[in-house]
Design a protein around this motif. Structure first.
Motif, mmCIF file in Angstrom:
data_model
loop_
_atom_site.group_PDB
_atom_site.id
_atom_site.type_symbol
_atom_site.label_atom_id
_atom_site.label_comp_id
_atom_site.label_asym_id
_atom_site.label_seq_id
_atom_site.Cartn_x
_atom_site.Cartn_y
_atom_site.Cartn_z
ATOM 1 N N GLU A 104 23.271 -9.559 -36.674
ATOM 2 C CA GLU A 104 23.665 -10.360 -37.238
ATOM 3 C C GLU A 104 24.229 -9.586 -38.171
ATOM 4 O OE1 GLU A 104 19.301 -11.572 -38.815
ATOM 5 O OE2 GLU A 104 18.730 -11.995 -37.195
ATOM 6 N N LEU A 105 25.885 -10.258 -37.833
ATOM 7 C CA LEU A 105 26.937 -9.496 -39.144
ATOM 8 C C LEU A 105 27.032 -10.087 -40.235
ATOM 9 C CD1 LEU A 105 27.289 -9.060 -36.129
ATOM 10 C CD2 LEU A 105 28.682 -6.801 -36.961
ATOM 11 N N ASP A 106 27.624 -10.164 -41.453
ATOM 12 C CA ASP A 106 27.726 -11.075 -43.041
ATOM 13 C C ASP A 106 29.060 -10.964 -42.753
ATOM 14 O OD1 ASP A 106 26.011 -10.556 -44.292
ATOM 15 O OD2 ASP A 106 27.014 -7.991 -45.061
ATOM 16 N N SER A 107 29.669 -10.248 -41.630
ATOM 17 C CA SER A 107 31.060 -11.286 -41.274
ATOM 18 C C SER A 107 31.304 -12.537 -39.993
ATOM 19 C CB SER A 107 31.923 -10.058 -41.137
ATOM 20 O OG SER A 107 32.016 -9.057 -39.785
ATOM 21 N N SER A 127 17.347 -1.491 -46.939
ATOM 22 C CA SER A 127 17.917 -2.043 -48.030
ATOM 23 C C SER A 127 17.057 -1.580 -49.305
ATOM 24 C CB SER A 127 18.684 -3.616 -47.736
ATOM 25 O OG SER A 127 19.442 -2.771 -47.168
ATOM 26 N N GLU A 136 30.789 -2.571 -42.969
ATOM 27 C CA GLU A 136 29.177 -3.390 -43.163
ATOM 28 C C GLU A 136 28.212 -2.790 -41.906
ATOM 29 O OE1 GLU A 136 28.825 -7.647 -41.672
ATOM 30 O OE2 GLU A 136 30.949 -6.978 -40.455
ATOM 31 N N ALA A 181 24.648 -4.273 -39.994
ATOM 32 C CA ALA A 181 23.691 -5.379 -39.262
ATOM 33 C C ALA A 181 22.699 -5.286 -38.640
ATOM 34 C CB ALA A 181 25.810 -5.257 -38.081
ATOM 35 N N GLY A 194 28.598 -13.651 -38.679
ATOM 36 C CA GLY A 194 27.103 -14.649 -38.333
ATOM 37 C C GLY A 194 26.576 -13.977 -37.115
ATOM 38 N N LYS A 195 25.071 -15.082 -36.717
ATOM 39 C CA LYS A 195 24.597 -14.903 -35.762
ATOM 40 C C LYS A 195 25.489 -14.426 -33.930
ATOM 41 C CE LYS A 195 20.466 -15.696 -38.093
ATOM 42 N NZ LYS A 195 21.094 -16.460 -39.707
ATOM 43 N N GLU A 247 16.321 -4.371 -43.249
ATOM 44 C CA GLU A 247 15.885 -4.895 -44.975
ATOM 45 C C GLU A 247 14.934 -4.297 -45.455
ATOM 46 O OE1 GLU A 247 14.516 -8.595 -44.067
ATOM 47 O OE2 GLU A 247 15.984 -9.811 -43.685
#
Length: 542
Positions: A443-446, A204, A414, A416, A448-449, A201
């Motif tokens: 923790e991935l967008d595709s 980013s 992506e 993570a 989830g956790k 984060e």
């Protein structure tokens, strides 16, 4: 210890004396629980009446209360009410049927106030000022099972005073885990405690802070802005292309066109729909080809652009628009991810994670020094680099007591966040045949956790996957054999199980998935045993 008195109390519980009427001092037995249920009779009290008294004795689960009318009541604590000897307690009589009386603690506030009087006494004996922060300090020390003798309290109170913005839990935690007490560690402890610690984060957010910094400098002095830009890029190695690595140009067709127009336009009025006139200048042609190529490395494009911009005489407005251009921001983001995030393919290298963090430390420290030299040490970008640098240092300090590493991961499609915690004790070396256990949290967008609990004995590996949805459970199930085959080629025997996260109910009654992983709850304090606190009272007459 007054053994005789304890014996008499136990006997009175077994064989309560018959009612002989009220006397000046009567010993009654009671059980104070959620609603303060009492066994036996208490004379002269009616429902709704307030009874008050001093806690005169505590023996295990038994507490003795001397009421205002000199009537003594012995109560058995069936809940964890924090009474202490000498405390004045107040109860409301809920009911009295002549056989059983129900007492309810008058209110939590009065109990807390009474408890604070005891804490204030502790501070007074240590010669420490009684205020809200110091009261919270004592509470935090007791929660962490730290002795509250005068010398220890004085030490912690002095440390708390050195950091007026820090809360008591932070100071107690840093001291407990033997982490250096300084502003940087105080900040990072707070970030980890509030789950705001992810390097992913923080990275980013860096492109926006860089654009903000460069644009601000462009408005002051274009020459200084270009110099600062070059120095920052060099510090973070954003113009260094790694050999042997495959790259993909991150620019869209629209971004390419806008960037080409901006670099070729000399006037202050820019028309984004215009097409750039192709020049015969070899250097400019090389840059144009580089921007348009699909396999160009973002670092290489940035390096060529930096060289060209340094040679051009741009106005403040023109240079400011260039820095705020969306294509430039995309190149920054892509280059930063290459340098600030961990590529899993690097694991094939020896000491890959250690080397990654060493480089991250060096790059952010160089960037911080440059910010100070340009007088921009308070800028958002300087604070971002400082956060990441402090984060890495905090991890290093934590690794003195546990095996933990944060993994800001860069995948092809992506990025993570990951946490890897190895349960093996720091002071023990694993022997052949012993089981190694670890927790990998992703923790991935595709997906989830995702939590992966790993147990490995020699070359036998057992993994337990915990996911958030049925869809992801099916996805992992479809592809788990690919993982098994890859590990088998490396000599490992793989066995996997999969499950969904359990559902829990909030206080509101709403059903939700298990709470997110908490660094201190699920990693640092995972093996912390809850100490049973036993209080003893001694009768000086014995």
């Amino acid at each position: 210890m007054d053994i005789q008195k304890i014996y008499n109390t136990v006997q009175s519980l077994k064989n309560p004396k018959p009612d002989t009427g009220a006397t000046n001092t009567q010993n009654q037995t009671a059980a104070v629980g959620k609603e303060g249920v009492q066994q036996g009779k208490l004379f002269g009290v009616m429902p709704g009446q307030i009874v008050a008294g001093n806690i005169t004795d505590i023996r295990g689960s038994l507490v003795e209360i001397m009421l205002s009318n000199n009537q003594s009541v012995t109560a058995r604590l069936t809940e964890n009410f924090e009474y202490v000897i000498g405390q004045r307690a107040m109860f409301t009589v809920k009911s009295n049927d002549g056989k059983q009386i129900v007492l309810v603690p008058k209110d939590r506030t009065s109990m807390e106030q009474a408890g604070n009087l005891v804490l204030a006494k502790i501070l007074g004996e240590a010669g420490i000022e009684v205020n809200e922060r110091n009261l919270e300090l004592i509470k935090s020390m007791m929660k962490e099972q730290i002795p509250i003798d005068a010398q220890t309290v004085q030490k912690y109170a002095k440390e708390l005073a050195l950091f007026p913005k820090a809360d008591a839990d932070t100071i107690v935690g840093l001291e407990k885990y033997q982490i250096p007490l300084n502003e940087e560690m105080v900040t990072q402890y707070g970030n980890y405690k509030n789950n705001e610690y992810q390097i992913l984060e923080q990275t980013s957010a860096m492109p926006d802070t860089m654009v903000e910094l460069f644009s601000e400098m462009a408005g002051e002095d274009t020459e200084d802005a270009i110099m600062l830009w070059g120095d920052v890029m060099d510090a973070l190695e954003l113009t260094t292309v790694e050999k042997g690595k495959e790259f993909s140009n991150p620019l869209s067709e629209e971004q390419k066109q806008e960037l080409l127009i901006l670099l070729g336009e000399e006037s202050e009025e820019l028309e984004w729909t215009d097409t750039i006139e192709r020049t015969e200048d070899p250097k400019q042609q090389e840059l144009l080809q580089l921007i348009e190529a699909e396999d160009s490395a973002p670092e290489e494009i940035l390096k060529k652009i930096q060289t060209m911009v340094a040679q051009k005489s741009m106005s403040k407005e023109h240079l400011g628009r260039f820095f705020q251009n969306d294509g430039f921001r995309t190149l920054l983001r892509s280059a930063l991810e290459d340098k600030m995030l961990f590529d899993p393919r690097m694991l094939e290298e020896e000491r890959a994670i250690s080397n990654f963090y060493q480089k991250l430390m060096e790059r952010t420290e160089k960037a911080q020094k440059i910010m100070e030299e340009y007088g921009k040490g308070e800028s958002s970008f300087a604070k971002a680099t400082s956060e990441i640098n402090g984060n890495v240092k905090f991890m290093g300090a934590m690794n003195e007591m546990l095996n933990y590493v944060q993994l800001p991961l860069k995948f092809t499609e992506e990025n993570a966040h990951g946490d890897l915690y190895v349960y093996t004790k720091k002071n023990l070396l694993r022997k052949k045949g012993e089981e190694l256990t670890a927790l990998l949290h992703l923790e991935l967008d595709s997906l989830g956790k995702l939590d992966v609990f790993i147990r490995m004995t020699d070359l036998k590996v057992n993994t337990d996957f915990t996911l958030e949805s049925e869809e992801m459970l099916d996805f992992i199930g479809e592809h788990i054999e690919e993982l098994n085959e890859r590990l088998a080629r490396k000599g490992y025997q793989m066995n996997s199980t999969m499950q969904l996260k359990k559902e829990t109910k909030e206080a509101t009654g709403k059903t939700q998935k298990e709470t997110n992983m908490d660094f201190f709850r699920d990693i640092v304090n995972r093996d912390k045993k809850t100490m049973k606190l036993t209080r003893f009272s001694f009768d000086v007459r014995a």
